[in-house]
Scaffold this active site. Sequence first.
Site, PDB file in Angstrom:
ATOM      1  N   HIS A  82       4.245  -3.366   5.740  1.00 58.13           N
ATOM      2  CA  HIS A  82       3.131  -2.418   5.743  1.00 58.13           C
ATOM      3  C   HIS A  82       3.067  -1.754   4.364  1.00 58.13           C
ATOM      4  O   HIS A  82       4.116  -1.463   3.771  1.00 58.13           O
ATOM      5  CB  HIS A  82       3.370  -1.373   6.844  1.00 58.13           C
ATOM      6  N   GLU A 107      -8.746 -11.046  20.150  1.00 59.24           N
ATOM      7  CA  GLU A 107      -9.041  -9.638  19.857  1.00 59.24           C
ATOM      8  C   GLU A 107     -10.534  -9.447  19.630  1.00 59.24           C
ATOM      9  O   GLU A 107     -11.160 -10.215  18.900  1.00 59.24           O
ATOM     10  CB  GLU A 107      -8.260  -9.209  18.609  1.00 59.24           C
ATOM     11  N   ALA A 129       3.846   4.855  15.620  1.00 59.84           N
ATOM     12  CA  ALA A 129       3.690   3.983  16.793  1.00 59.84           C
ATOM     13  C   ALA A 129       4.932   3.987  17.679  1.00 59.84           C
ATOM     14  O   ALA A 129       4.830   3.765  18.890  1.00 59.84           O
ATOM     15  CB  ALA A 129       3.357   2.566  16.336  1.00 59.84           C
ATOM     16  N   ARG A 178      12.522   0.349  15.854  1.00 61.26           N
ATOM     17  CA  ARG A 178      12.323   1.631  16.562  1.00 61.26           C
ATOM     18  C   ARG A 178      11.254   1.477  17.632  1.00 61.26           C
ATOM     19  O   ARG A 178      11.339   2.076  18.718  1.00 61.26           O
ATOM     20  CB  ARG A 178      11.932   2.728  15.568  1.00 61.26           C
ATOM     21  N   ASP A 207      -4.674   4.195  10.718  1.00 60.98           N
ATOM     22  CA  ASP A 207      -4.726   4.422   9.270  1.00 60.98           C
ATOM     23  C   ASP A 207      -5.092   5.880   9.001  1.00 60.98           C
ATOM     24  O   ASP A 207      -5.680   6.550   9.845  1.00 60.98           O
ATOM     25  CB  ASP A 207      -5.749   3.475   8.638  1.00 60.98           C
TER      26      ASP A 207
HETATM   27  P1  FAD Z   1       3.778   2.362  12.418  1.00 64.66           P
HETATM   28  O1  FAD Z   1       4.522   1.203  12.941  1.00 64.66           O
HETATM   29  O2  FAD Z   1       3.946   3.673  13.089  1.00 64.66           O
HETATM   30  O3  FAD Z   1       4.104   2.586  10.890  1.00 64.66           O
HETATM   31  C1  FAD Z   1       3.644   1.706   9.912  1.00 64.66           C
HETATM   32  C2  FAD Z   1       4.526   1.815   8.690  1.00 64.66           C
HETATM   33  O4  FAD Z   1       4.493   3.148   8.196  1.00 64.66           O
HETATM   34  C3  FAD Z   1       5.952   1.512   8.969  1.00 64.66           C
HETATM   35  O5  FAD Z   1       6.217   0.146   8.836  1.00 64.66           O
HETATM   36  C4  FAD Z   1       6.642   2.359   7.965  1.00 64.66           C
HETATM   37  O6  FAD Z   1       6.664   1.728   6.744  1.00 64.66           O
HETATM   38  C5  FAD Z   1       5.770   3.544   7.815  1.00 64.66           C
HETATM   39  N1  FAD Z   1       6.212   4.661   8.651  1.00 64.66           N
HETATM   40  C6  FAD Z   1       5.525   5.264   9.634  1.00 64.66           C
HETATM   41  N2  FAD Z   1       6.225   6.266  10.181  1.00 64.66           N
HETATM   42  C7  FAD Z   1       7.403   6.286   9.534  1.00 64.66           C
HETATM   43  C8  FAD Z   1       8.557   7.087   9.638  1.00 64.66           C
HETATM   44  N3  FAD Z   1       8.650   8.105  10.524  1.00 64.66           N
HETATM   45  N4  FAD Z   1       9.608   6.829   8.833  1.00 64.66           N
HETATM   46  C9  FAD Z   1       9.529   5.825   7.936  1.00 64.66           C
HETATM   47  N5  FAD Z   1       8.460   5.033   7.792  1.00 64.66           N
HETATM   48  C10 FAD Z   1       7.412   5.239   8.561  1.00 64.66           C
HETATM   49  N6  FAD Z   1      -5.897   0.329  13.394  1.00 64.66           N
HETATM   50  C11 FAD Z   1      -6.839   1.006  14.102  1.00 64.66           C
HETATM   51  O7  FAD Z   1      -7.263   2.097  13.674  1.00 64.66           O
HETATM   52  N7  FAD Z   1      -7.344   0.515  15.275  1.00 64.66           N
HETATM   53  C12 FAD Z   1      -6.909  -0.671  15.814  1.00 64.66           C
HETATM   54  O8  FAD Z   1      -7.382  -1.079  16.867  1.00 64.66           O
HETATM   55  C13 FAD Z   1      -5.927  -1.412  15.094  1.00 64.66           C
HETATM   56  N8  FAD Z   1      -5.449  -2.588  15.574  1.00 64.66           N
HETATM   57  C14 FAD Z   1      -4.424  -3.236  14.914  1.00 64.66           C
HETATM   58  C15 FAD Z   1      -3.865  -4.389  15.481  1.00 64.66           C
HETATM   59  C16 FAD Z   1      -2.813  -5.051  14.847  1.00 64.66           C
HETATM   60  C17 FAD Z   1      -2.220  -6.290  15.488  1.00 64.66           C
HETATM   61  C18 FAD Z   1      -2.300  -4.549  13.614  1.00 64.66           C
HETATM   62  C19 FAD Z   1      -1.159  -5.268  12.917  1.00 64.66           C
HETATM   63  C20 FAD Z   1      -2.850  -3.397  13.044  1.00 64.66           C
HETATM   64  C21 FAD Z   1      -3.903  -2.718  13.684  1.00 64.66           C
HETATM   65  N9  FAD Z   1      -4.464  -1.546  13.161  1.00 64.66           N
HETATM   66  C22 FAD Z   1      -5.426  -0.867  13.861  1.00 64.66           C
HETATM   67  C23 FAD Z   1      -4.033  -1.042  11.852  1.00 64.66           C
HETATM   68  C24 FAD Z   1      -2.878  -0.027  11.966  1.00 64.66           C
HETATM   69  O9  FAD Z   1      -3.336   1.138  12.621  1.00 64.66           O
HETATM   70  C25 FAD Z   1      -2.429   0.300  10.540  1.00 64.66           C
HETATM   71  O10 FAD Z   1      -1.812  -0.815   9.950  1.00 64.66           O
HETATM   72  C26 FAD Z   1      -1.586   1.545  10.413  1.00 64.66           C
HETATM   73  O11 FAD Z   1      -1.549   1.947   9.047  1.00 64.66           O
HETATM   74  C27 FAD Z   1      -0.155   1.359  10.858  1.00 64.66           C
HETATM   75  O12 FAD Z   1      -0.074   1.282  12.207  1.00 64.66           O
HETATM   76  P2  FAD Z   1       1.324   0.860  12.920  1.00 64.66           P
HETATM   77  O13 FAD Z   1       1.152   1.050  14.352  1.00 64.66           O
HETATM   78  O14 FAD Z   1       1.785  -0.442  12.437  1.00 64.66           O
HETATM   79  O15 FAD Z   1       2.245   2.044  12.314  1.00 64.66           O
END
Ligand code: FAD
Length: 284
Positions: free
Chosen positions: A144, A9, A120, A159, A101
């Site tokens: 998370h 990465e 996501a 999901r 975030d």
């Molecule tokens: P999601 O999977 O959508 O949700 C995360 C958590 O939020 C869920 O586990 C759940 O607890 C809760 N949640 C969300 N929606 C719901 C719902 N409808 N109902 C119930 N619970 C819900 N951030 C950046 O800005 N740029 C990047 O390039 C980046 N790269 C990353 C790469 C990796 C490998 C990882 C692990 C994280 C990265 N992040 C990045 C950080 C990421 O954006 C944050 O951790 C963010 O807060 C959550 O993203 P996610 O896609 O996991 O969210």
Amino acid sequence: MPPLHVSFEFFPPKTPEMNDRLWRSVEKLAPLAPDFVSVTYGAGGSTRERTHQTVSRIVGETDLEVAAHLTCVAATRAEVDAVLRDYWAAGVKHIVALRGDPPGGIGEPYAPHPGGYANAAELTAGAREIAPFEISVGCYPEKHPDSPSVADDIDMLKRKVDAGATRAISQFFYDNEVFLRYRDRVRGAGIDIPIVPGVMPVTSFKGLTRMAGLCGATIPERLVRLFQSLDDDPGTRQLVAATVAAEQCLELAENGVEHFHFYTLNRDDLAYALCHMLGVRPKS
Ligand code: FAD
């Protein structure tokens, strides 16, 4: 040990000096034939242009498969869809689909954009409608911070998989037991996509401790003792960091992990050394 797979990465560089460092790292790591390299998307989409430029340059100048990170925070569906279409047109077939975030920073309450993808899973489904992307998503061995429990967090991963994700890359962690127990629970929930550990070798311990606190990642006491006096001694810290990360990766490999995703911070040295120790050598 079966042949191992790696991915790296990078983040989009801000200055010409940082750009040079990124390209030196890409050139050094490319012969290791990673499954893919990924490029992050700055908080709140702040690096949209730079991420696109970095991804396009890697696509144009190397044979590497590039995964472009994309978040849905603070953007309408139409804006995110336009980025997805641009990527597909530019030959980018793999995205890392993320919620992102909160604009106020990690730890602040998250509110989806009224006209945007809420999380996501929705982004994954939206990307699938636009083109047959390969889609990786994030996962959290220690859950998370927004998630009430590991079980809820795994439901969220389910999901994302149901929406079309084909690989999950984990948040960094330093206790292998936590990851291995998490992987068992994920499998128990009927999720069978690869769960790839995200490996973050220690660079600045102070910085890492701050970031781990925000992300809900635990730093074991053993690591605190190892690194606490080394922030002003980069040479020793580097040697210790390589040893600690190598131990972590080798133990994971003994437990059946076959793919490692390295958070390189645009530096090739530790990632290259770790690959070497895992038996991943240049394919000239
Ligand atoms: P999601 O999977 O959508 O949700 C995360 C958590 O939020 C869920 O586990 C759940 O607890 C809760 N949640 C969300 N929606 C719901 C719902 N409808 N109902 C119930 N619970 C819900 N951030 C950046 O800005 N740029 C990047 O390039 C980046 N790269 C990353 C790469 C990796 C490998 C990882 C692990 C994280 C990265 N992040 C990045 C950080 C990421 O954006 C944050 O951790 C963010 O807060 C959550 O993203 P996610 O896609 O996991 O969210």
